[in-house]
Design a protein around this motif. Structure first.
Motif, PDB file in Angstrom:
ATOM      1  N   PHE A   1       0.844  -1.188   0.000  1.00 53.21           N
ATOM      2  CA  PHE A   1       0.000   0.000   0.000  1.00 53.21           C
ATOM      3  C   PHE A   1       0.884   1.244   0.000  1.00 53.21           C
TER       4      PHE A   1
ATOM      5  N   ILE B   1      -9.001  -0.198   4.274  1.00 55.48           N
ATOM      6  CA  ILE B   1      -8.210  -1.129   3.478  1.00 55.48           C
ATOM      7  C   ILE B   1      -8.209  -2.513   4.122  1.00 55.48           C
TER       8      ILE B   1
ATOM      9  N   SER C   1      -3.630   0.830  -3.655  1.00 59.84           N
ATOM     10  CA  SER C   1      -3.604  -0.570  -3.231  1.00 59.84           C
ATOM     11  C   SER C   1      -2.362  -1.271  -3.754  1.00 59.84           C
TER      12      SER C   1
ATOM     13  N   ILE D   1      -7.413   3.800  -4.430  1.00 61.51           N
ATOM     14  CA  ILE D   1      -8.622   3.390  -3.719  1.00 61.51           C
ATOM     15  C   ILE D   1      -9.515   4.595  -3.449  1.00 61.51           C
TER      16      ILE D   1
END
Length: 262
Positions: A197, A241, A220, A226
């Motif tokens: 991430f 997440i 991501s 995202i």
């Protein structure tokens, strides 16, 4: 995991007011049951410090950090500040967790081109380090660090799961691209190739006619944005997440097994 990305405006040289704003957003993130909140580069002081560096820089053990250390018992906190250590001054980022200073990253690559004068006032850090958090191996980069392939390679070698990029990136555009597109391309590529991430947090506001555009985002491990914050607007972006996506992405693209790292 729930992350708060606080793309704030700061007042140049006013540590007290900037600290108050950091505390305010941290309290909001705690109310929102976030696990981590991240703030921009030099969030405690403002960016274009020049000679102010010598009066606003603080030691990481300064009592100034006590309230945030206490809050980090409820939420992990990452923010940028001007650091004073052993007679030198650094553009640094601190990571607070469980009421302690978990680590400090000193910006390694200091820009000295165009409008940038960091190398005149700050000393460079000497490494890109990865440290363990409750959420996995974490690496912090500060703005220009992220434009150097070596920084991403160090994060890759160190088995990074989560990268935080703290930035005070000014706005520009031309006929070919917008500044934020460069940031998105850089972070998406790093995330996808390395399977981690990436949280990019950029400030907003103006200093001496220089505008900072915001557009913070989280990418991501598959290389997808995202969620993204607004342009030029102070706000706190909340992102959910799934840390299991790290393993899923690395199974999908098992690149590292072919790397001769030993």
């Amino acid at each position: 995991m729930r992350i708060a990305i606080a793309q704030i405006d700061t007042i140049l040289g006013d540590v007290e007011k900037n600290l108050s704003k950091i505390e305010h957003y941290t309290d909001k993130a705690i109310e929102e049951k976030c696990d981590l909140i991240v703030f921009p580069e030099l969030a405690l002081t403002g960016y274009g410090l020049r000679d102010l560096v010598y009066s606003v820089s603080v030691n990481v053990e300064d009592s100034l950090f006590e309230s945030l250390k206490e809050k980090s018992g409820f939420i992990d906190i990452s923010f940028g500040f001007a650091q004073k250590e052993s007679g030198y001054f650094y553009n640094s980022a601190v990571y607070l967790s469980e009421s302690n200073v978990l680590t400090v990253h000193k910006k390694k690559y200091l820009p000295d081109y165009g409008m940038f004068e960091e190398e005149r006032y700050f000393a460079p850090g000497d490494s890109i380090e990865t440290f363990k958090t409750k959420f996995g191996n974490t690496t912090m980069l500060i703005c220009e660090d992220a434009f150097h392939i070596s920084a991403h390679y160090e994060a890759f070698k160190n088995e990074t799961d989560f990268m935080i990029v703290l930035s005070a990136s000014p706005f520009w555009s031309d006929s070919e691209s917008m500044k934020w597109e460069m940031w998105e391309n850089t972070c998406k590529t790093s995330a996808q190739l390395n399977g981690y991430f990436v949280a990019f947090v950029n400030r907003v506001g103006f200093e001496d006619g220089v505008g900072f555009f915001g557009k913070s985002f989280l990418v991501s491990p598959f290389g997808n944005v995202i969620k993204e914050a607004s342009l030029f607007k102070e706000e706190m972006l909340l992102v959910e997440i799934d840390l299991k996506d790290i393993e899923r992405a690395r199974i999908k693209m098992p690149i590292k097994k072919n790397e001769a790292l030993r």
